[in-house]
Write an enzyme that holds these catalytic residues in place. Structure first.
Site, PDB file in Angstrom:
ATOM      1  N   LYS A  10       0.790  -1.215  -0.057  1.00 26.03           N
ATOM      2  CA  LYS A  10       0.043   0.147   0.249  1.00 26.03           C
ATOM      3  C   LYS A  10       0.534   1.248  -0.182  1.00 26.03           C
ATOM      4  CE  LYS A  10      -3.950  -1.779   2.464  1.00 26.03           C
ATOM      5  NZ  LYS A  10      -4.888  -2.069   3.743  1.00 26.03           N
ATOM      6  N   TYR A  50     -12.238  -1.846  -3.878  1.00 30.94           N
ATOM      7  CA  TYR A  50     -13.138  -2.014  -2.318  1.00 30.94           C
ATOM      8  C   TYR A  50     -14.973  -1.671  -2.828  1.00 30.94           C
ATOM      9  CZ  TYR A  50      -8.399  -1.597  -0.461  1.00 30.94           C
ATOM     10  OH  TYR A  50      -7.277  -2.196   0.655  1.00 30.94           O
ATOM     11  N   PHE A  58     -15.619   4.266   6.826  1.00 32.95           N
ATOM     12  CA  PHE A  58     -13.741   4.636   6.845  1.00 32.95           C
ATOM     13  C   PHE A  58     -13.845   3.937   4.658  1.00 32.95           C
ATOM     14  CE2 PHE A  58     -14.382   0.080   7.895  1.00 32.95           C
ATOM     15  CZ  PHE A  58     -13.441  -0.631   6.819  1.00 32.95           C
ATOM     16  N   ARG A  86      -2.340 -14.092   3.537  1.00 29.55           N
ATOM     17  CA  ARG A  86      -2.980 -13.320   5.041  1.00 29.55           C
ATOM     18  C   ARG A  86      -1.906 -14.260   6.285  1.00 29.55           C
ATOM     19  NH1 ARG A  86      -7.613 -10.876   3.791  1.00 29.55           N
ATOM     20  NH2 ARG A  86      -7.916 -10.353   5.876  1.00 29.55           N
ATOM     21  N   THR A  92      -5.472  -7.169  10.050  1.00 27.19           N
ATOM     22  CA  THR A  92      -6.019  -6.269   9.832  1.00 27.19           C
ATOM     23  C   THR A  92      -5.551  -4.970  10.228  1.00 27.19           C
ATOM     24  OG1 THR A  92      -8.230  -6.790   9.019  1.00 27.19           O
ATOM     25  CG2 THR A  92      -7.309  -4.498   8.680  1.00 27.19           C
ATOM     26  N   ARG A 103       2.665  -7.174   9.063  1.00 29.25           N
ATOM     27  CA  ARG A 103       1.429  -5.538   9.320  1.00 29.25           C
ATOM     28  C   ARG A 103       1.999  -5.041  10.783  1.00 29.25           C
ATOM     29  NH1 ARG A 103      -4.038  -6.999   7.509  1.00 29.25           N
ATOM     30  NH2 ARG A 103      -4.457  -5.483   5.771  1.00 29.25           N
ATOM     31  N   ASN A 113      -2.188  -0.037   6.618  1.00 30.32           N
ATOM     32  CA  ASN A 113      -1.583  -1.034   7.310  1.00 30.32           C
ATOM     33  C   ASN A 113      -0.372  -2.363   6.237  1.00 30.32           C
ATOM     34  OD1 ASN A 113      -3.979  -1.762   5.195  1.00 30.32           O
ATOM     35  ND2 ASN A 113      -4.780  -3.487   7.227  1.00 30.32           N
ATOM     36  N   HIS A 116      -2.485  -5.052   1.630  1.00 33.07           N
ATOM     37  CA  HIS A 116      -3.757  -5.866   0.686  1.00 33.07           C
ATOM     38  C   HIS A 116      -3.703  -6.879   0.343  1.00 33.07           C
ATOM     39  CE1 HIS A 116      -7.502  -6.805  -0.490  1.00 33.07           C
ATOM     40  NE2 HIS A 116      -7.101  -7.036  -1.615  1.00 33.07           N
ATOM     41  N   GLU A 127      -9.513  -9.383  -8.413  1.00 33.99           N
ATOM     42  CA  GLU A 127      -8.757  -8.826  -7.925  1.00 33.99           C
ATOM     43  C   GLU A 127      -7.466  -8.426  -8.857  1.00 33.99           C
ATOM     44  OE1 GLU A 127      -7.922  -8.836  -3.359  1.00 33.99           O
ATOM     45  OE2 GLU A 127     -10.119  -8.677  -3.306  1.00 33.99           O
TER      46      GLU A 127
HETATM   47  P1  ADP Z   1      -7.753  -6.849   5.465  1.00 36.83           P
HETATM   48  O1  ADP Z   1      -7.735  -5.690   4.536  1.00 36.83           O
HETATM   49  O2  ADP Z   1      -7.142  -7.182   6.688  1.00 36.83           O
HETATM   50  O3  ADP Z   1      -8.560  -7.939   4.841  1.00 36.83           O
HETATM   51  P2  ADP Z   1     -10.762  -5.529   6.040  1.00 36.83           P
HETATM   52  O4  ADP Z   1     -10.890  -6.070   4.204  1.00 36.83           O
HETATM   53  O5  ADP Z   1     -11.967  -5.782   6.682  1.00 36.83           O
HETATM   54  O6  ADP Z   1      -9.411  -5.965   6.283  1.00 36.83           O
HETATM   55  O7  ADP Z   1     -10.811  -4.049   5.101  1.00 36.83           O
HETATM   56  C1  ADP Z   1      -9.719  -3.606   4.425  1.00 36.83           C
HETATM   57  C2  ADP Z   1      -9.092  -2.216   4.420  1.00 36.83           C
HETATM   58  O8  ADP Z   1     -10.210  -1.161   5.083  1.00 36.83           O
HETATM   59  C3  ADP Z   1      -8.477  -2.177   5.898  1.00 36.83           C
HETATM   60  O9  ADP Z   1      -7.033  -3.271   5.131  1.00 36.83           O
HETATM   61  C4  ADP Z   1      -7.361  -0.839   6.655  1.00 36.83           C
HETATM   62  O10 ADP Z   1      -7.063  -1.178   5.659  1.00 36.83           O
HETATM   63  C5  ADP Z   1      -9.090  -0.690   5.917  1.00 36.83           C
HETATM   64  N1  ADP Z   1      -9.719  -0.975   7.438  1.00 36.83           N
HETATM   65  C6  ADP Z   1     -10.591  -1.514   7.753  1.00 36.83           C
HETATM   66  N2  ADP Z   1     -11.287  -1.186   9.294  1.00 36.83           N
HETATM   67  C7  ADP Z   1     -10.710  -0.328   9.340  1.00 36.83           C
HETATM   68  C8  ADP Z   1     -11.099   0.665  10.190  1.00 36.83           C
HETATM   69  N3  ADP Z   1     -11.361   0.345  11.630  1.00 36.83           N
HETATM   70  N4  ADP Z   1     -10.624   2.405  10.208  1.00 36.83           N
HETATM   71  C9  ADP Z   1     -10.324   2.536   9.313  1.00 36.83           C
HETATM   72  N5  ADP Z   1      -9.316   2.015   8.645  1.00 36.83           N
HETATM   73  C10 ADP Z   1      -9.872   0.749   8.314  1.00 36.83           C
HETATM   74 MG    MG Z   2     -10.067  -7.362   3.136  1.00 34.42          MG
END
Ligand code: ADP
Ligand code: MG
Length: 138
Positions: A10, A50, A58, A86, A92, A103, A113, A116, A127
Site C-alpha cells: 500500500k 473496494y 471508513f 494473509r 488488519t 503488518r 496497514n 492488502h 482482484e
Molecule cells: P483486510 O485488509 O485485513 O482484509 P478489511 O477487508 O476488513 O481488512 O478492510 C479493508 C481495509 O480497510 C483494511 O486493510 C484497512 O486499510 C481499512 N480498514 C479496515 N478497518 C478499518 C477501520 N476501522 N478504520 C480505518 N480503516 C480501516
Molecule cells: Mg479484506
C-alpha cells in the site's frame, strides 16, 4: 483451493521505502511472483476495487489513502496462497498482528496497514483481473 492470490504493497509502505524489504520477505516465505507493477490509482479506481466496503464508515478515508501515492500490485503463487499470504500479512489492526508478520513490522495504523491481501480464491481471481492483463501475468 487455488495457488494464486492478489496483494498490494500500500501507499504508506511504498512512501516509507519498505517495498524492497517486503518483496524480500515475500520471496523468503516461498511465494513465486507471477505479476508485479507500480501503479498510482485514481480515487475512482480505488472505489471500484473496494466497492464491497462502500457502506463502511471508513470508505472515504480508505479510498483517499489508496489513491494518495504509488502502490505495488502483486499476483502471488504458493500452495494455499490466500491463507499463506494473509498469515504473512498479519491482522488488519497492527496492534493485534503477530510477531514476524508484515503488518506488525511495517503498518502504522488499522487504516494505513502496509499491505492488502485477498480474502478468498474467488476474490483473488477477481482482484488479479482488476489490475493485470494476461500479458502481465507470467
Ligand atoms: P483486510 O485488509 O485485513 O482484509 P478489511 O477487508 O476488513 O481488512 O478492510 C479493508 C481495509 O480497510 C483494511 O486493510 C484497512 O486499510 C481499512 N480498514 C479496515 N478497518 C478499518 C477501520 N476501522 N478504520 C480505518 N480503516 C480501516
Ligand atoms: Mg479484506
Amino acid at each position: 483451493m487455488s495457488n494464486l492470490t492478489f496483494g498490494i504493497i500500500k501507499p504508506d509502505a511504498v512512501r516509507k521505502g519498505h517495498t524492497g524489504k517486503i518483496i524480500d520477505k515475500i520471496l523468503a516465505d516461498g511465494f513465486r511472483i507471477r505479476g508485479m507493477k507500480l501503479i498510482h490509482q485514481t480515487i475512482k479506481n480505488a472505489e471500484g476495487f473496494y466497492a464491497v466496503h462502500s457502506e463502511r464508515p471508513f470508505f472515504g478515508e480508505l479510498t483517499e489513502f489508496m489513491s494518495s501515492g504509488p502502490c505495488v500490485v502483486l499476483a502471488l503463487e504458493k500452495e494455499n496462497a490466500v491463507k499463506a499470504w494473509r498469515d504473512l500479512m498479519g491482522a488488519t489492526n497492527p496492534a493485534e498482528a503477530a510477531e514476524g508478520t508484515l503488518r506488525k513490522e511495517f503498518a502504522g495504523s488499522i487504516g494505513e496497514n502496509a499491505v492488502h491481501g485477498s480474502d478468498s480464491d474467488e476474490n483473488a481471481a477477481i482482484e488479479i483481473a482488476y489490475f493485470f492483463s494476461k500479458l502481465e501475468l507470467v
